[in-house]
Design a protein around this motif. Structure first.
Motif, PDB file in Angstrom:
ATOM      1  N   MET A 143       0.830  -1.206   0.000  1.00 15.89           N
ATOM      2  CA  MET A 143       0.000   0.000   0.000  1.00 15.89           C
ATOM      3  C   MET A 143       0.862   1.253   0.000  1.00 15.89           C
ATOM      4  SD  MET A 143      -3.214  -0.770  -0.188  1.00 15.89           S
ATOM      5  CE  MET A 143      -3.804   0.889   0.093  1.00 15.89           C
ATOM      6  N   ASP A 144       1.928   1.243   0.780  1.00 13.31           N
ATOM      7  CA  ASP A 144       2.787   2.415   0.855  1.00 13.31           C
ATOM      8  C   ASP A 144       3.547   2.633  -0.456  1.00 13.31           C
ATOM      9  OD1 ASP A 144       1.910   2.925   3.400  1.00 13.31           O
ATOM     10  OD2 ASP A 144       3.631   2.009   4.393  1.00 13.31           O
ATOM     11  N   HIS A 194      -4.884   8.536 -10.260  1.00 10.73           N
ATOM     12  CA  HIS A 194      -5.465   8.223  -8.959  1.00 10.73           C
ATOM     13  C   HIS A 194      -5.725   6.732  -8.820  1.00 10.73           C
ATOM     14  CE1 HIS A 194      -6.034  12.399  -7.821  1.00 10.73           C
ATOM     15  NE2 HIS A 194      -6.633  12.637  -8.966  1.00 10.73           N
ATOM     16  N   PHE A 195      -5.641   6.282  -7.564  1.00  6.90           N
ATOM     17  CA  PHE A 195      -5.916   4.888  -7.200  1.00  6.90           C
ATOM     18  C   PHE A 195      -7.120   4.855  -6.267  1.00  6.90           C
ATOM     19  CE2 PHE A 195      -5.582   1.853  -3.703  1.00  6.90           C
ATOM     20  CZ  PHE A 195      -5.555   0.643  -4.372  1.00  6.90           C
ATOM     21  N   ALA A 196      -7.967   3.832  -6.409  1.00 10.69           N
ATOM     22  CA  ALA A 196      -9.096   3.633  -5.495  1.00 10.69           C
ATOM     23  C   ALA A 196      -9.369   2.140  -5.349  1.00 10.69           C
ATOM     24  CB  ALA A 196     -10.345   4.346  -6.006  1.00 10.69           C
ATOM     25  N   THR A 197      -9.986   1.788  -4.229  1.00 10.29           N
ATOM     26  CA  THR A 197     -10.360   0.402  -3.934  1.00 10.29           C
ATOM     27  C   THR A 197     -11.875   0.255  -3.968  1.00 10.29           C
ATOM     28  OG1 THR A 197      -8.447   0.176  -2.479  1.00 10.29           O
ATOM     29  CG2 THR A 197     -10.172  -1.472  -2.254  1.00 10.29           C
ATOM     30  N   VAL A 198     -12.340  -0.896  -4.438  1.00 13.04           N
ATOM     31  CA  VAL A 198     -13.770  -1.189  -4.421  1.00 13.04           C
ATOM     32  C   VAL A 198     -14.185  -1.561  -2.996  1.00 13.04           C
ATOM     33  CG1 VAL A 198     -15.610  -2.669  -5.288  1.00 13.04           C
ATOM     34  CG2 VAL A 198     -13.786  -1.928  -6.830  1.00 13.04           C
ATOM     35  N   PHE A 199     -14.804  -0.623  -2.305  1.00 11.76           N
ATOM     36  CA  PHE A 199     -15.454  -0.857  -1.020  1.00 11.76           C
ATOM     37  C   PHE A 199     -16.875  -0.298  -1.136  1.00 11.76           C
ATOM     38  CE2 PHE A 199     -11.100  -0.923   1.146  1.00 11.76           C
ATOM     39  CZ  PHE A 199     -11.139  -2.294   1.369  1.00 11.76           C
ATOM     40  N   VAL A 201      -6.366   6.000  -1.571  1.00  8.62           N
ATOM     41  CA  VAL A 201      -5.290   5.150  -1.066  1.00  8.62           C
ATOM     42  C   VAL A 201      -5.137   5.305   0.444  1.00  8.62           C
ATOM     43  CG1 VAL A 201      -3.450   6.834  -1.509  1.00  8.62           C
ATOM     44  CG2 VAL A 201      -2.917   4.401  -1.472  1.00  8.62           C
ATOM     45  N   GLU A 202      -5.341   6.506   0.958  1.00  7.00           N
ATOM     46  CA  GLU A 202      -5.240   6.706   2.408  1.00  7.00           C
ATOM     47  C   GLU A 202      -6.354   5.970   3.145  1.00  7.00           C
ATOM     48  OE1 GLU A 202      -5.283   9.189   0.191  1.00  7.00           O
ATOM     49  OE2 GLU A 202      -3.221   9.967   0.275  1.00  7.00           O
ATOM     50  N   GLN A 203      -7.585   6.061   2.633  1.00  7.07           N
ATOM     51  CA  GLN A 203      -8.708   5.363   3.252  1.00  7.07           C
ATOM     52  C   GLN A 203      -8.534   3.848   3.153  1.00  7.07           C
ATOM     53  OE1 GLN A 203     -11.626   7.307   0.809  1.00  7.07           O
ATOM     54  NE2 GLN A 203     -12.245   8.712   2.453  1.00  7.07           N
ATOM     55  N   SER A 204      -8.057   3.387   2.008  1.00  3.41           N
ATOM     56  CA  SER A 204      -7.818   1.952   1.824  1.00  3.41           C
ATOM     57  C   SER A 204      -6.747   1.457   2.784  1.00  3.41           C
ATOM     58  CB  SER A 204      -7.387   1.671   0.381  1.00  3.41           C
ATOM     59  OG  SER A 204      -8.362   2.096  -0.540  1.00  3.41           O
TER      60      SER A 204
END
Length: 380
Positions: A106-107, A119-124, A314-317
């Motif tokens: 992640m880092d 930008h990066f995002a996760t499926v939540f 990314v911070e929330q993930s």
């Protein structure tokens, strides 16, 4: 309203969920390309969803196409390198959970994102149903008083046959068991509502399934706002349910579902003397949007159109992934683990199982095979 050029990498079961929800967005997305190492599966997917660009791998896709966003629907062990490839190419990327196998991954993603311009995002997706959006707002406003107690149960059932898929149940490929790959949706929602956690005391076990990972975990969590929550993640529960409960000073809020909720799955019980205020608060504002990929995709394209960071960032993930790592660290060490404790010097920073699960030297003993296939297997 802009139409965003979208590509899907990995064309298995979860990719069909992505494609279906993308096509339901009224022209906001056009699936221009897909990639898969299995040419027959790739062709079947592209024929079904009318996708013209067909590629054997992500590298070729990125070289030949210029999508606005890539959806990663591949096994977890492939995520980090594929995310980095997209970001390095300056392409936004939405990644299925779990986003990586470790905090160190992640880092690394966070560092590359900072210089990539993408930008990066996760499926939540459970964050995006209207009832969850409303509850976060009401908590922030203090409408229900202080959060006091919470319950977060992911009680699912996966028979032995489920783990015949080569990448399932292995730390090196899947990153963990139900803590990492199943319950993560429910406790990500819990964390998004209750905010920063401070400490977790956990247990994990391999009770019955032929895996290297756990098939059960549980934890007691203390939050910065004083709330205390119990969390259970299981693949051993024939009566399946996903259940969250929040006890506030003035109300109890519950949701029970399996793989996704609507407004009808939520129940609010006011404390004596607070009936009218609680009713009015819950009836206000957001309604009518079920949780699911479509709700998150709408938020994602809104962010793209506005030039903003993509939800979930990314911070929330990373905050959710840190919670996963702390769960394993506590379970395997037999002590409480505090937020921020797992850094580069910790074995759990680079692998969720740290130096190895307590049962690592034992041969897994499978339960009796079941004839029943896992319900909605593609969503897990």
């Amino acid at each position: 309203m802009k139409t965003f050029r979208t590509a899907i990498v990995g064309t298995g079961g979860i990719a069909a969920i992505h494609a279906e929800n993308l096509t339901d967005l009224g022209g906001r997305a056009e699936i221009v390309a897909a990639a898969d190492v299995d040419p027959d599966r790739l062709d079947a997917f592209c024929d079904r969803w009318d996708v013209s660009g067909r590629y054997p791998d992500l590298a070729t896709l990125l070289r030949e196409e210029r999508p606005d966003v890539v959806h990663l629907c591949t096994p977890p062990g492939l995520h980090k390198e594929q995310v980095l490839a997209c970001l390095t190419a300056g392409v936004n990327v939405l990644c299925e959970k779990p986003p990586t196998l470790s905090l160190s991954d992640m880092d690394e993603i966070a560092a590359v994102e900072k210089v990539s311009g993408a930008h990066f995002a996760t499926v939540f997706q459970h964050r995006f149903g209207s009832a969850a959006v409303k509850l976060r707002r009401l908590v922030a406003e203090g409408a229900f008083g202080r959060p006091l107690v919470a319950v977060c149960n992911t009680l699912w059932y996966r028979p032995v046959e489920y783990f015949a898929v080569p990448w399932r149940g292995k730390w090196e490929i899947e990153g963990g068991g139900p803590t990492m790959g199943h319950g993560i949706h429910q406790f990500d929602l819990l964390l998004s509502i209750l905010g920063e956690w401070e400490e977790i005391t956990a247990v994990a076990a391999r009770q019955a399934r032929p895996t290297a990972t756990e098939d059960f975990s549980a934890g007691m969590v203390r939050f910065a706002n004083g709330a205390v929550a119990s969390i259970v993640n299981s693949l051993l529960s024939p009566r399946e349910t996903s259940y969250l409960r929040f006890d506030f000073e003035y109300a109890t809020v519950e949701v029970e579902h399996l793989y996704g909720y609507g407004d009808e799955n939520w129940k609010v019980t006011p404390a004596p003397g607070h009936e009218e205020a609680v009713r009015l608060a819950w009836e206000s504002g957001e309604s009518g949007v079920p949780s699911g990929h479509g709700a998150q995709f709408t938020a994602l394209f809104d962010a793209l159109e506005a030039g903003e960071a993509l939800p979930v960032t990314v911070e929330q993930s990373r905050a959710t992934m840190e919670f996963v790592a702390a769960t394993y660290a506590s379970a395997f060490s037999g002590r409480a683990v505090r937020r921020g404790e797992i850094g580069p010097d910790s074995a759990h920073y680079r692998r969720m199982d740290g130096a190895g699960a307590p049962w690592a030297a034992e041969s897994p003993e499978p339960s009796e095979p079941s004839a029943a296939a896992p319900t909605e297997e593609a969503r897990a």
